[in-house]
Design a protein around this motif. Structure first.
Motif, PDB file in Angstrom:
ATOM      1  N   LEU A 277      12.750  11.602  -2.279  1.00 46.48           N
ATOM      2  CA  LEU A 277      12.144  12.915  -2.063  1.00 46.48           C
ATOM      3  C   LEU A 277      10.870  12.806  -1.233  1.00 46.48           C
ATOM      4  N   LEU A 278      10.096  11.745  -1.430  1.00 51.48           N
ATOM      5  CA  LEU A 278       8.876  11.549  -0.648  1.00 51.48           C
ATOM      6  C   LEU A 278       9.210  11.345   0.829  1.00 51.48           C
ATOM      7  N   ILE A 279      10.251  10.566   1.117  1.00 50.24           N
ATOM      8  CA  ILE A 279      10.671  10.358   2.504  1.00 50.24           C
ATOM      9  C   ILE A 279      11.095  11.680   3.129  1.00 50.24           C
ATOM     10  N   THR A 280      11.856  12.458   2.380  1.00 50.74           N
ATOM     11  CA  THR A 280      12.306  13.755   2.887  1.00 50.74           C
ATOM     12  C   THR A 280      11.128  14.681   3.131  1.00 50.74           C
ATOM     13  N   HIS A 281      10.164  14.699   2.210  1.00 54.33           N
ATOM     14  CA  HIS A 281       8.992  15.570   2.354  1.00 54.33           C
ATOM     15  C   HIS A 281       8.195  15.203   3.604  1.00 54.33           C
TER      16      HIS A 281
ATOM     17  N   LEU B 218       7.362   2.471  -2.995  1.00 52.37           N
ATOM     18  CA  LEU B 218       7.672   3.884  -3.243  1.00 52.37           C
ATOM     19  C   LEU B 218       8.291   4.071  -4.621  1.00 52.37           C
ATOM     20  N   ASN B 219       9.123   3.126  -5.016  1.00 42.67           N
ATOM     21  CA  ASN B 219       9.793   3.208  -6.310  1.00 42.67           C
ATOM     22  C   ASN B 219       8.786   3.126  -7.453  1.00 42.67           C
ATOM     23  N   LYS B 220       7.813   2.231  -7.321  1.00 41.73           N
ATOM     24  CA  LYS B 220       6.789   2.077  -8.366  1.00 41.73           C
ATOM     25  C   LYS B 220       5.784   3.217  -8.345  1.00 41.73           C
ATOM     26  N   GLY B 221       5.545   3.781  -7.171  1.00 45.33           N
ATOM     27  CA  GLY B 221       4.580   4.865  -7.077  1.00 45.33           C
ATOM     28  C   GLY B 221       3.154   4.371  -7.198  1.00 45.33           C
ATOM     29  N   ASP B 222       2.261   5.271  -7.612  1.00 42.77           N
ATOM     30  CA  ASP B 222       0.842   4.945  -7.695  1.00 42.77           C
ATOM     31  C   ASP B 222       0.402   4.606  -9.118  1.00 42.77           C
ATOM     32  N   GLY B 223       1.338   4.183  -9.945  1.00 44.05           N
ATOM     33  CA  GLY B 223       0.992   3.791 -11.308  1.00 44.05           C
ATOM     34  C   GLY B 223       1.087   4.911 -12.321  1.00 44.05           C
ATOM     35  N   LYS B 224       1.354   6.134 -11.885  1.00 42.46           N
ATOM     36  CA  LYS B 224       1.478   7.256 -12.817  1.00 42.46           C
ATOM     37  C   LYS B 224       2.814   7.180 -13.551  1.00 42.46           C
TER      38      LYS B 224
ATOM     39  N   SER C 158       0.840  -1.198   0.000  1.00 41.54           N
ATOM     40  CA  SER C 158       0.000   0.000   0.000  1.00 41.54           C
ATOM     41  C   SER C 158       0.872   1.244   0.000  1.00 41.54           C
ATOM     42  N   LEU C 159       0.599   2.154  -0.933  1.00 41.08           N
ATOM     43  CA  LEU C 159       1.383   3.391  -0.999  1.00 41.08           C
ATOM     44  C   LEU C 159       1.130   4.274   0.220  1.00 41.08           C
ATOM     45  N   ALA C 160      -0.072   4.161   0.803  1.00 42.93           N
ATOM     46  CA  ALA C 160      -0.386   4.962   1.988  1.00 42.93           C
ATOM     47  C   ALA C 160       0.552   4.626   3.141  1.00 42.93           C
ATOM     48  N   LEU C 161       0.859   3.335   3.326  1.00 41.20           N
ATOM     49  CA  LEU C 161       1.804   2.949   4.371  1.00 41.20           C
ATOM     50  C   LEU C 161       3.229   3.255   3.955  1.00 41.20           C
ATOM     51  N   ALA C 162       3.589   2.963   2.708  1.00 39.98           N
ATOM     52  CA  ALA C 162       4.964   3.165   2.252  1.00 39.98           C
ATOM     53  C   ALA C 162       5.372   4.637   2.366  1.00 39.98           C
ATOM     54  N   ASN C 163       4.427   5.552   2.174  1.00 43.44           N
ATOM     55  CA  ASN C 163       4.748   6.976   2.238  1.00 43.44           C
ATOM     56  C   ASN C 163       5.208   7.417   3.622  1.00 43.44           C
ATOM     57  N   LYS C 164       4.766   6.712   4.655  1.00 45.74           N
ATOM     58  CA  LYS C 164       5.148   7.099   6.014  1.00 45.74           C
ATOM     59  C   LYS C 164       5.917   5.992   6.739  1.00 45.74           C
ATOM     60  N   ALA C 165       6.504   5.087   5.977  1.00 48.22           N
ATOM     61  CA  ALA C 165       7.216   3.958   6.575  1.00 48.22           C
ATOM     62  C   ALA C 165       8.640   4.307   6.992  1.00 48.22           C
TER      63      ALA C 165
ATOM     64  N   LEU D  27       5.532   1.979  10.586  1.00 44.22           N
ATOM     65  CA  LEU D  27       5.880   0.652  10.091  1.00 44.22           C
ATOM     66  C   LEU D  27       5.986  -0.336  11.241  1.00 44.22           C
ATOM     67  N   ALA D  28       6.538   0.102  12.375  1.00 44.99           N
ATOM     68  CA  ALA D  28       6.697  -0.786  13.521  1.00 44.99           C
ATOM     69  C   ALA D  28       5.338  -1.272  14.030  1.00 44.99           C
ATOM     70  N   LYS D  29       4.366  -0.378  14.126  1.00 42.62           N
ATOM     71  CA  LYS D  29       3.038  -0.779  14.602  1.00 42.62           C
ATOM     72  C   LYS D  29       2.374  -1.752  13.631  1.00 42.62           C
ATOM     73  N   MET D  30       2.538  -1.508  12.333  1.00 43.07           N
ATOM     74  CA  MET D  30       1.957  -2.422  11.356  1.00 43.07           C
ATOM     75  C   MET D  30       2.584  -3.808  11.480  1.00 43.07           C
TER      76      MET D  30
END
Length: 294
Positions: free
Chosen positions: A234-238, A186-192, A58-65, A83-86
């Motif tokens: 960049l997403l991790i940094t953001h 994160l590397n694959k993104g949301d298909g865009k 899930s990109l929603a989890l990966a964005n804040k992992a 990520l730890a809680k999941m």
């Protein structure tokens, strides 16, 4: 020989109230029930792994992992409490928590405890630590006065220790596989298409006052050479900037003008200046209807 008198033992309360007794009995029964249920329904590694793989896709989890913050002139990056809680939920039969055991306003500190308990294996990892009511900002330590600031400071420190406690109760291979899957997501993104993701990243950082040139300087490549891994970084940094784990200027320092650039600018300005043999150089040009000053 005279021996010092024996110190009297510390006296506890002469009676236990009904509410306290009920709470003590409830806590004991809850622990016993948790161990019994965990042993009656032990975790299935294959089911836990499938649940983890599905969550990490899930990109929603990966964005804040992952998190990122500065330290000693560099940056520290790792897996986040999200990520730890999941992982604790998917691994199963794990309880965890963080508690503020005591707050001392005189010494401006809180005594806290973070813990994670593998109920099935009956192993428990506990971290007890002191959190000063202060933060380091602007090169100096600043005391925290507002109750909300103290609460957020305690919560942030507690979350970091809770992450460590949870990871200490889960196998390393389970954690490493989850981290790898989240990075792939994160590397694959949301298909865009990659070009759309690059444009989106530039727009997002523009809202933080970071130009595309500063992003290129950070990644060391022009935007048309960026990869999916670059966008993931960049997403991790953001996310870390949003959580105030790192400052914009620390992660994206302003470009410095080198001596070569200064010399180049000076040469360019010299070429644009009027030649020395121009008879009108530095003179006042007469306007129509006026006389040239002598």
């Amino acid at each position: 020989m005279n021996f010092p008198a024996q110190m009297p033992a510390a006296q506890g309360p002469d009676r236990v109230g009904q509410g306290t007794a009920v709470e003590q009995s409830r806590a004991v029964a809850e622990v016993q029930a948790a161990i019994y249920v965990a042993r009656q329904f032990p975790r299935e590694i294959s089911r836990s792994r499938n649940a983890m793989q599905s969550a990490c896709g899930s990109l929603a989890l990966a964005n804040k992992a992952f998190y990122r913050f500065p330290r000693a002139g560099g940056a520290v990056e790792g897996s986040s409490i999200h990520l730890a809680k999941m992982l604790a939920q998917t691994w199963g039969n794990i309880q965890y928590g963080v508690t503020e055991m005591r707050r001392d306003d005189e010494y401006r500190q809180s005594e806290m405890q973070a813990w994670a308990w593998d109920v099935e294996a009956n192993t428990r990892h506990v971290l007890t630590f002191i959190v000063p009511h202060a933060k380091f900002a602007g090169g100096k330590v600043k005391a925290l006065e507002d109750l909300r600031d103290i609460y957020e400071n305690n919560a942030n420190n507690g979350a970091r220790r809770l992450r460590e406690a949870i990871f200490a109760t889960i196998p390393d291979w389970f954690i490493e596989e989850a981290e790898e899957l989240c990075r792939e997501t994160l590397n694959k993104g949301d298909g865009k298409p990659l070009t759309d993701r690059i444009d989106g990243a530039i727009q997002v950082f523009a809202g933080l006052g970071v130009t595309a040139e500063r992003l290129e300087q950070k990644l060391g490549r022009k935007r048309d050479q960026w990869t999916g891994a670059d966008i993931a970084q960049l997403l991790i940094t953001h996310k870390s900037i949003q959580r105030r784990e790192i400052a914009v200027d620390d992660e994206f320092p302003q470009a410095r003008i080198t001596a070569a650039e200064i010399k180049s600018n000076a040469d360019r300005a010299k070429k644009q200046a009027p030649p020395d043999d121009d008879p009108w150089a530095g003179q006042n040009v007469a306007q129509p209807g006026t006389k040239r000053a002598s």
